[in-house]
Design a protein around this motif. Structure first.
Motif, PDB file in Angstrom:
ATOM      1  N   HIS A 176       0.795  -1.226   0.000  1.00 24.99           N
ATOM      2  CA  HIS A 176       0.000   0.000   0.000  1.00 24.99           C
ATOM      3  C   HIS A 176       0.838   1.293   0.000  1.00 24.99           C
ATOM      4  O   HIS A 176       0.436   2.285  -0.572  1.00 24.99           O
ATOM      5  N   ALA A 177       1.990   1.280   0.674  1.00 24.42           N
ATOM      6  CA  ALA A 177       2.739   2.522   0.885  1.00 24.42           C
ATOM      7  C   ALA A 177       3.449   2.997  -0.372  1.00 24.42           C
ATOM      8  O   ALA A 177       3.786   2.200  -1.248  1.00 24.42           O
ATOM      9  N   GLU A 178       3.706   4.309  -0.428  1.00 25.26           N
ATOM     10  CA  GLU A 178       4.423   4.887  -1.567  1.00 25.26           C
ATOM     11  C   GLU A 178       5.874   4.395  -1.587  1.00 25.26           C
ATOM     12  O   GLU A 178       6.494   4.322  -2.644  1.00 25.26           O
ATOM     13  N   GLY A 179       6.407   4.103  -0.405  1.00 28.31           N
ATOM     14  CA  GLY A 179       7.717   3.468  -0.292  1.00 28.31           C
ATOM     15  C   GLY A 179       7.622   2.421   0.795  1.00 28.31           C
ATOM     16  O   GLY A 179       7.018   2.686   1.838  1.00 28.31           O
ATOM     17  N   SER A 180       8.157   1.230   0.587  1.00 27.99           N
ATOM     18  CA  SER A 180       8.047   0.179   1.605  1.00 27.99           C
ATOM     19  C   SER A 180       9.278  -0.700   1.521  1.00 27.99           C
ATOM     20  O   SER A 180       9.461  -1.436   0.556  1.00 27.99           O
ATOM     21  N   VAL A 181      10.122  -0.613   2.546  1.00 33.55           N
ATOM     22  CA  VAL A 181      11.424  -1.273   2.510  1.00 33.55           C
ATOM     23  C   VAL A 181      11.639  -2.071   3.783  1.00 33.55           C
ATOM     24  O   VAL A 181      11.471  -1.542   4.877  1.00 33.55           O
ATOM     25  N   LEU A 182      12.001  -3.334   3.647  1.00 37.59           N
ATOM     26  CA  LEU A 182      12.459  -4.087   4.812  1.00 37.59           C
ATOM     27  C   LEU A 182      13.971  -3.973   4.832  1.00 37.59           C
ATOM     28  O   LEU A 182      14.648  -4.403   3.883  1.00 37.59           O
ATOM     29  N   VAL A 183      14.491  -3.395   5.917  1.00 37.92           N
ATOM     30  CA  VAL A 183      15.937  -3.281   6.026  1.00 37.92           C
ATOM     31  C   VAL A 183      16.406  -4.310   7.045  1.00 37.92           C
ATOM     32  O   VAL A 183      15.780  -4.498   8.088  1.00 37.92           O
ATOM     33  N   GLU A 184      17.494  -5.004   6.707  1.00 35.57           N
ATOM     34  CA  GLU A 184      18.074  -5.980   7.634  1.00 35.57           C
ATOM     35  C   GLU A 184      19.543  -5.638   7.876  1.00 35.57           C
ATOM     36  O   GLU A 184      20.296  -5.424   6.950  1.00 35.57           O
ATOM     37  N   PHE A 185      19.902  -5.508   9.139  1.00 35.24           N
ATOM     38  CA  PHE A 185      21.309  -5.442   9.545  1.00 35.24           C
ATOM     39  C   PHE A 185      21.468  -6.748  10.332  1.00 35.24           C
ATOM     40  O   PHE A 185      21.135  -6.812  11.515  1.00 35.24           O
ATOM     41  N   GLY A 186      21.906  -7.819   9.699  1.00 33.61           N
ATOM     42  CA  GLY A 186      21.956  -9.128  10.356  1.00 33.61           C
ATOM     43  C   GLY A 186      20.553  -9.527  10.779  1.00 33.61           C
ATOM     44  O   GLY A 186      19.626  -9.526   9.963  1.00 33.61           O
ATOM     45  N   ASN A 187      20.377  -9.834  12.078  1.00 30.40           N
ATOM     46  CA  ASN A 187      19.065 -10.261  12.569  1.00 30.40           C
ATOM     47  C   ASN A 187      18.121  -9.115  12.904  1.00 30.40           C
ATOM     48  O   ASN A 187      16.983  -9.346  13.283  1.00 30.40           O
ATOM     49  N   THR A 188      18.591  -7.903  12.800  1.00 33.48           N
ATOM     50  CA  THR A 188      17.716  -6.749  13.025  1.00 33.48           C
ATOM     51  C   THR A 188      16.927  -6.470  11.753  1.00 33.48           C
ATOM     52  O   THR A 188      17.521  -6.274  10.692  1.00 33.48           O
ATOM     53  N   LYS A 189      15.608  -6.490  11.876  1.00 32.35           N
ATOM     54  CA  LYS A 189      14.750  -6.300  10.704  1.00 32.35           C
ATOM     55  C   LYS A 189      13.727  -5.201  11.001  1.00 32.35           C
ATOM     56  O   LYS A 189      12.961  -5.303  11.953  1.00 32.35           O
ATOM     57  N   VAL A 190      13.726  -4.177  10.172  1.00 32.67           N
ATOM     58  CA  VAL A 190      12.817  -3.055  10.372  1.00 32.67           C
ATOM     59  C   VAL A 190      12.058  -2.798   9.079  1.00 32.67           C
ATOM     60  O   VAL A 190      12.660  -2.741   8.005  1.00 32.67           O
ATOM     61  N   LEU A 191      10.749  -2.658   9.221  1.00 30.24           N
ATOM     62  CA  LEU A 191       9.938  -2.304   8.058  1.00 30.24           C
ATOM     63  C   LEU A 191       9.790  -0.780   8.027  1.00 30.24           C
ATOM     64  O   LEU A 191       9.260  -0.182   8.967  1.00 30.24           O
ATOM     65  N   CYS A 192      10.293  -0.169   6.955  1.00 27.00           N
ATOM     66  CA  CYS A 192      10.224   1.291   6.803  1.00 27.00           C
ATOM     67  C   CYS A 192       9.257   1.618   5.674  1.00 27.00           C
ATOM     68  O   CYS A 192       9.510   1.238   4.527  1.00 27.00           O
ATOM     69  N   THR A 193       8.170   2.315   6.001  1.00 27.39           N
ATOM     70  CA  THR A 193       7.262   2.722   4.928  1.00 27.39           C
ATOM     71  C   THR A 193       7.223   4.245   4.849  1.00 27.39           C
ATOM     72  O   THR A 193       7.363   4.939   5.852  1.00 27.39           O
ATOM     73  N   ALA A 194       7.049   4.736   3.645  1.00 28.98           N
ATOM     74  CA  ALA A 194       6.928   6.184   3.430  1.00 28.98           C
ATOM     75  C   ALA A 194       5.527   6.471   2.925  1.00 28.98           C
ATOM     76  O   ALA A 194       5.071   5.856   1.958  1.00 28.98           O
ATOM     77  N   THR A 195       4.832   7.373   3.624  1.00 26.69           N
ATOM     78  CA  THR A 195       3.467   7.744   3.250  1.00 26.69           C
ATOM     79  C   THR A 195       3.443   9.205   2.837  1.00 26.69           C
ATOM     80  O   THR A 195       3.909  10.066   3.596  1.00 26.69           O
ATOM     81  N   VAL A 196       2.892   9.471   1.674  1.00 26.29           N
ATOM     82  CA  VAL A 196       2.783  10.854   1.210  1.00 26.29           C
ATOM     83  C   VAL A 196       1.364  11.356   1.463  1.00 26.29           C
ATOM     84  O   VAL A 196       0.398  10.672   1.130  1.00 26.29           O
ATOM     85  N   GLU A 197       1.234  12.510   2.071  1.00 29.38           N
ATOM     86  CA  GLU A 197      -0.088  13.099   2.288  1.00 29.38           C
ATOM     87  C   GLU A 197      -0.096  14.551   1.829  1.00 29.38           C
ATOM     88  O   GLU A 197       0.900  15.256   1.966  1.00 29.38           O
ATOM     89  N   ASP A 198      -1.224  14.975   1.311  1.00 31.49           N
ATOM     90  CA  ASP A 198      -1.344  16.356   0.814  1.00 31.49           C
ATOM     91  C   ASP A 198      -1.718  17.317   1.925  1.00 31.49           C
ATOM     92  O   ASP A 198      -2.763  17.976   1.890  1.00 31.49           O
ATOM     93  N   ARG A 199      -0.918  17.377   2.936  1.00 29.21           N
ATOM     94  CA  ARG A 199      -1.162  18.297   4.038  1.00 29.21           C
ATOM     95  C   ARG A 199       0.178  18.547   4.719  1.00 29.21           C
ATOM     96  O   ARG A 199       1.118  17.767   4.543  1.00 29.21           O
ATOM     97  N   VAL A 200       0.254  19.596   5.504  1.00 32.79           N
ATOM     98  CA  VAL A 200       1.458  19.858   6.291  1.00 32.79           C
ATOM     99  C   VAL A 200       1.032  20.076   7.734  1.00 32.79           C
ATOM    100  O   VAL A 200      -0.136  20.368   8.002  1.00 32.79           O
ATOM    101  N   PRO A 201       1.956  19.927   8.670  1.00 34.03           N
ATOM    102  CA  PRO A 201       1.592  20.169  10.070  1.00 34.03           C
ATOM    103  C   PRO A 201       1.198  21.646  10.257  1.00 34.03           C
ATOM    104  O   PRO A 201       1.630  22.511   9.485  1.00 34.03           O
TER     105      PRO A 201
END
Lengths: 238, 238, 238, 238, 238, 238
Positions: free
Chosen positions: B23-48
């Protein structure tokens, strides 16, 4: 070049006023120029749950800003119902810095809480807090020794902290609020009296910094730390 | 000497798997050995709110650990009702690191949120998160360009992060959980592809570290960052 | 008629991947088509306060969705500071379903927590969670037996769950997100391997459903449950 | 067999007292035996954010128990600072049930909130709440028509709810607290006046239930629903 | 008889230090003996939602105690995540007291927040807060006039507050902590410069108080209020 | 002059209905005209942490308003996630008032919680709550004596409460909502049966009040308290 007229390697006047309030075991008003932080040390005969029965003590810190310590009022965290990420980061940092010079086993099953409350802010509140908390912690230890609750002081080193940064292209020491807001790089350095690093946090705000800039900042920090330590020692000698 | 059999300057295997979820505009599973992190990037048409009407965008990050990503279960932050100080520190760090390579005005009034969720933890989750978030952010920018919402990529630099430390007296690169828990000093370094520092956080856990130890750690970090950047580039070239 | 090309009584491909992560006593990635949920089982030597000293164990569940597991990002519940009503409903349901096949006295004073975290959502996350949690729970029991902490497996039945609904006027099995969003009636059914009901929750979204529609849905559910149980057993036999 | 002396298919006395309090647009005390719930309907000229500008209204519900409505005092949710999962489940259920008989477009941009507060609990508070909320909702619609804010009543069906269960091996209608606590299966059924199902939630507490038990319970529910609807209509005719 | 050696109708030394901190529009350290409260007044160009577009301003207050302002450390409310009932009571009281002497329409659409933070506590923190907040509010109004944002001062009366009580059977003025903790009756009185009551809160701690005791306390309060008002006026005249 | 047609010194009809609900040890519906509050007393065999092992009991109160007890719906505090300052103030007041007539040592290690829930509000909910809680507390004590858990009643005095105010320039007794909203001064008075004050809270809403106005209000309050106490006694005699 600096709006305050200071030279790049010049600290603001640093002052430690002990016994600023009457209830705490240690109570120090620390001033780095217009930055004023009240640091109190509270001794309690308990330890946090994760240390129960381990025969050692704990040193921790909490940090807060009075709502109008700053130029525009910041919302009271008690009213918002939670501490900001910035507050938590700072209080965790203060706690680590002080624990780095205390023998927690020698302290025994006691907790010392360092409350650092910013009365007036003009940049460098976290470095002032650490430097002031050290003096308050010393006073608390002295009071424990006087009451016969400790035989010797479990503090085995001196700790102080200062900020350095790259401001308008040049390395400067002890940034005030105006400098801090527009610095390209901002770095907080915590050292002990052996000239070693306890913590070091550098952040590029505008653009990334080069290795030689890092080296220049470390040199400035070293100078600042020595001056703060002298002021701490003078205050404690009074 | 290292329980993993690695040499002091050896990274764990680093892997970036793009398009890990759909679903995400960017979706990456990064692994440093046994460390696994799912990084997703979501784009929205708004700002804080603080950026409303200023003609620029924002890049921010959130971080979380699945309750059993670790050796013993950690309580779910959603159930506790608040994020820990550690979580807030890490997500603020990831956000700053990525903003350091993005031209927010060129991005325009959009917000990109980088969600870094730790699936499995074995030390270095924050450095893996930053390194993976960079790849997810690139994919999100590419998707904006494809949709005609951006003319050119507002990312002007590459960013990666690695940890270094002093473990059993020696400087080592990319600490795993076992090393991290007993390291005397632990340092997280974020650099860009010009070899400059974006952020640098070093903490003495056991005893304070000396200037020559700092220098040795910076050297190791530099080597690790180069290898991670090569892996990022290989993944993005696929 | 179904956008996926499935026949009304056709399940999506169901897959259980055991040992998906390395720390938990049970760790299963369950997939119902594009719906992917990570189910971990954590064993702890404690029971909730209301069971202290009663000589029995407890099985409970927590549920969460990664912020970008869905088509548009949902706010992180840890950041909002509370779990939604939907989250609580689902995790209570998962817990009840699994407790329905466990002899809690035979388990002894232990708690098993089933964390169901949705990595990617495409409808049916709660039914996938229950079906996957069963496999993770079996692995946790096996690990307790291997460690000598249990003599025999306290699980006395098999449990699986599937959704059925009335979509465009016709009863269908295992709704995906597109079908779920526009179904007139949506029903989640949890059964055991004796063909009996553990829980059954039917909701008319568009218009109320008649008795014969209920009967048709129950028939479909029965077929789906049998297929899921076969897949569970195949995975456990590997 | 039933401690109350009722036959298995016998409801407790059902009573609806309209205009129980004076401020609300609808205010009904519903009694199912000793279970007493105050249901008020509040009309407001606003809709929730997700419906802004869509030209339709909304019907929602909130549920609460007075702390000592039960045999032992339950902690006040306002004091705990959050609503329990059970409370959220129930209020979501009540809201869905009532929306199932209202034409939200005909209602126009108004919100009607049904507050169901349990004054005294003896089992079946959620089914009593739904049944009472229907009467309060009718009164609120009548008041809108009288004030000229609606031309015709947007309620297009009647809704009532009752519980059924398997108690000591036999299917029974309208469980009181004693029966509910030890029932093997507990089922809440919501139907409309066409004899169709709006919602149906069955949970095996002790052991799973068979298809023929389900059929028997549905039959009992049908009988109870008819009786409750007669009582609703009598009250509305007064 | 009083441990401080004061006569029953004797106030502690009262002192108002203006411009105590540099950022706020009004900043006053008020001391009633050892009780020290920092009162700052912040002017903002906004009003609370319920006053939007009504052409009038608002005056409100917030109150807090530094954790170690007291003899034993009190937990930081920001860390607990909520303000206590006592805190809310006091800040509501301060706000009402100050609004009682301000013409909110003359103030225009501005909000003035009075932050009263207790640096050191020795009884009477709420009465000192009100008395100090009045001086800070005057300074804020003066600054608005100087900046041309107000033509004339919207404060139309003077307000001060003092505590009285029955201590060891006798009426006393301005209780310190020791007296306050063991007083049989404790009363906080807020008056204006016309000798009228703005608020009056009396609580029997030990035993109920008689009408003649009330009369005696009111007399003492009157004397105290006059002295505090003189001190306020002296400070404002400097 | 009063919209209700009452004379200035006339109470609304006061009624106490005992045994209003069936579970609580004391359960009283108190009515002051259209103001209706359900007061229940719950006895528990525990004391709050600060009283553990001190051989005395505790009496405390909680207060709440049903969302539509008022003219316009107020948000449910359980849904907002916190009690308002007003709620906390009132429940603290009720608790203090009742504790003022109970010998907590004679009560022994028990806690009695007085829940005051407003069913319908028309001004004076806090004074009605206190007056009703007294009757509920008496019933709870009687039940403890009947069960042999207490030898004699630890209540040593009678307590009642009423509001007085200055409305359209004249002192009036027992203000209803219309009067309360536009009163210049509002005062809540709690007295015992010896004619002594337990608590007294007067607030100038419009303009400050003079000593002779205070005297007139106290006189009215005295008359009201006597009538409420007679009604309490009649109810308890039934």
């Amino acid at each position: 070049m600096r709006s305050s007229g200071r030279t790049p390697d010049q600290m603001r006047p640093v002052r430690f006023t002990r016994h600023y309030t009457c209830h705490a075991e240690g109570s120090v008003l620390v001033e780095f120029g217009n930055t004023k932080v009240l640091c109190t040390a509270t001794v309690e005969d308990r330890v946090p749950p994760f240390l129960k029965g381990k025969g050692q003590g704990w040193v921790t810190a909490e940090y807060g800003m009075l709502p109008r310590s700053t130029n525009t009022r910041v919302q009271r965290e008690a009213a918002k119902g939670k501490q900001s990420g910035r507050t938590m980061e700072i209080q965790r940092l203060i706690g680590r810095a002080l624990r780095a010079v205390v023998d927690l086993e020698a302290l025994g099953e006691k907790q010392i809480t360092l409350d650092c409350d910013v009365i007036q802010a003009d940049g460098g509140t976290r470095t002032a807090s650490i430097s002031g908390a050290y003096v308050a912690l010393q006073d608390a230890m002295t009071s424990l020794i006087k009451q016969g609750k400790l035989k010797k002081n479990p503090i085995y080193g001196q700790v102080a902290s200062v900020s350095v940064g790259i401001y308008q292209g040049a390395p400067v020491l002890d940034l005030d609020y105006v400098e801090d807001s527009s610095a390209e790089t901002d770095m907080n350095i915590i050292m002990n009296d052996a000239g070693q690093f306890i913590e070091l946090q550098g952040t590029a705000e505008g653009h990334a910094f080069r290795r030689e800039e890092l080296d220049a900042m470390l040199l400035l920090a070293n100078k600042g730390i020595i001056e703060i330590m002298e002021a701490q020692n003078r205050a404690l000698a009074e």
